[in-house]
Design a protein around this motif. Structure first.
Motif, PDB file in Angstrom:
ATOM      1  N   TRP A  10       0.834  -1.206   0.000  1.00  0.00           N
ATOM      2  CA  TRP A  10       0.000   0.000   0.000  1.00  0.00           C
ATOM      3  C   TRP A  10       0.871   1.260   0.000  1.00  0.00           C
ATOM      4  O   TRP A  10       0.446   2.307  -0.458  1.00  0.00           O
ATOM      5  CB  TRP A  10      -0.925   0.026   1.209  1.00  0.00           C
ATOM      6  N   ARG A  11       2.082   1.153   0.527  1.00  0.00           N
ATOM      7  CA  ARG A  11       3.002   2.303   0.528  1.00  0.00           C
ATOM      8  C   ARG A  11       3.628   2.513  -0.843  1.00  0.00           C
ATOM      9  O   ARG A  11       4.158   3.571  -1.123  1.00  0.00           O
ATOM     10  CB  ARG A  11       4.098   2.095   1.562  1.00  0.00           C
ATOM     11  N   GLY A  12       3.610   1.487  -1.689  1.00  0.00           N
ATOM     12  CA  GLY A  12       4.191   1.564  -3.027  1.00  0.00           C
ATOM     13  C   GLY A  12       4.522   0.176  -3.535  1.00  0.00           C
ATOM     14  O   GLY A  12       4.688  -0.761  -2.753  1.00  0.00           O
ATOM     15  N   LEU A  64       2.069 -13.744  -4.145  1.00  0.00           N
ATOM     16  CA  LEU A  64       2.671 -13.794  -5.477  1.00  0.00           C
ATOM     17  C   LEU A  64       1.700 -13.260  -6.525  1.00  0.00           C
ATOM     18  O   LEU A  64       2.114 -12.583  -7.475  1.00  0.00           O
ATOM     19  CB  LEU A  64       3.106 -15.224  -5.817  1.00  0.00           C
ATOM     20  N   ILE A  65       0.420 -13.536  -6.346  1.00  0.00           N
ATOM     21  CA  ILE A  65      -0.601 -12.975  -7.238  1.00  0.00           C
ATOM     22  C   ILE A  65      -0.604 -11.454  -7.106  1.00  0.00           C
ATOM     23  O   ILE A  65      -0.646 -10.729  -8.102  1.00  0.00           O
ATOM     24  CB  ILE A  65      -1.992 -13.567  -6.926  1.00  0.00           C
ATOM     25  N   HIS A  71       1.839  -4.845 -11.186  1.00  0.00           N
ATOM     26  CA  HIS A  71       2.307  -4.310 -12.469  1.00  0.00           C
ATOM     27  C   HIS A  71       1.153  -3.731 -13.283  1.00  0.00           C
ATOM     28  O   HIS A  71       1.380  -3.017 -14.248  1.00  0.00           O
ATOM     29  CB  HIS A  71       3.007  -5.397 -13.280  1.00  0.00           C
ATOM     30  N   GLU A  72      -0.085  -4.058 -12.892  1.00  0.00           N
ATOM     31  CA  GLU A  72      -1.252  -3.661 -13.672  1.00  0.00           C
ATOM     32  C   GLU A  72      -2.126  -2.605 -12.993  1.00  0.00           C
ATOM     33  O   GLU A  72      -2.820  -1.864 -13.685  1.00  0.00           O
ATOM     34  CB  GLU A  72      -2.117  -4.887 -13.959  1.00  0.00           C
ATOM     35  N   ALA A  77      -5.283  -0.122  -4.863  1.00  0.00           N
ATOM     36  CA  ALA A  77      -6.438  -0.821  -5.416  1.00  0.00           C
ATOM     37  C   ALA A  77      -6.509  -2.271  -4.932  1.00  0.00           C
ATOM     38  O   ALA A  77      -7.508  -2.947  -5.161  1.00  0.00           O
ATOM     39  CB  ALA A  77      -6.385  -0.801  -6.946  1.00  0.00           C
ATOM     40  N   ILE A  78      -5.471  -2.738  -4.267  1.00  0.00           N
ATOM     41  CA  ILE A  78      -5.444  -4.117  -3.781  1.00  0.00           C
ATOM     42  C   ILE A  78      -5.691  -4.106  -2.282  1.00  0.00           C
ATOM     43  O   ILE A  78      -4.889  -3.602  -1.508  1.00  0.00           O
ATOM     44  CB  ILE A  78      -4.089  -4.772  -4.083  1.00  0.00           C
TER      45      ILE A  78
END
Length: 81
Positions: A10-12, A64-65, A71-72, A77-78
């Motif tokens: 979340w930080r990057g 890992l997912i 990258h997308e 957003a996660i």
């Protein structure tokens, strides 16, 4: 503990590599990528159940997912606790 401690990405994007599960996976003698990684649907409103015995790699697989997904999409957003 803060939510960012459980979700360092979340930080990057680069902070996923600081996650303890990713570090253990990266430092493992044998690094495996479970084929289930590609079987998980990431389409909107899809629902996936990840289950199995303890200590078989469920959390590592999910992270890992997330690592690939970063990258997308934007890190914020996660959402995963």
């Amino acid at each position: 503990m803060s939510l960012e401690e459980f979700n360092p990405w979340w930080r990057g994007r680069e902070y996923i590599d600081e996650d303890p599960d990713i570090i253990r996976w990266r430092n493992a003698r044998v690094r495996w990528m479970p084929r289930e990684v590609n079987a998980v649907s990431l389409k909107p409103f899809s629902l996936n159940f990840i289950y199995g015995p303890r200590q078989v790699g469920k959390t590592t697989m999910i992270k890992l997912i997330i690592k690939d997904l970063l990258h997308e999409v934007r890190p914020e957003a996660i959402f995963l606790l």
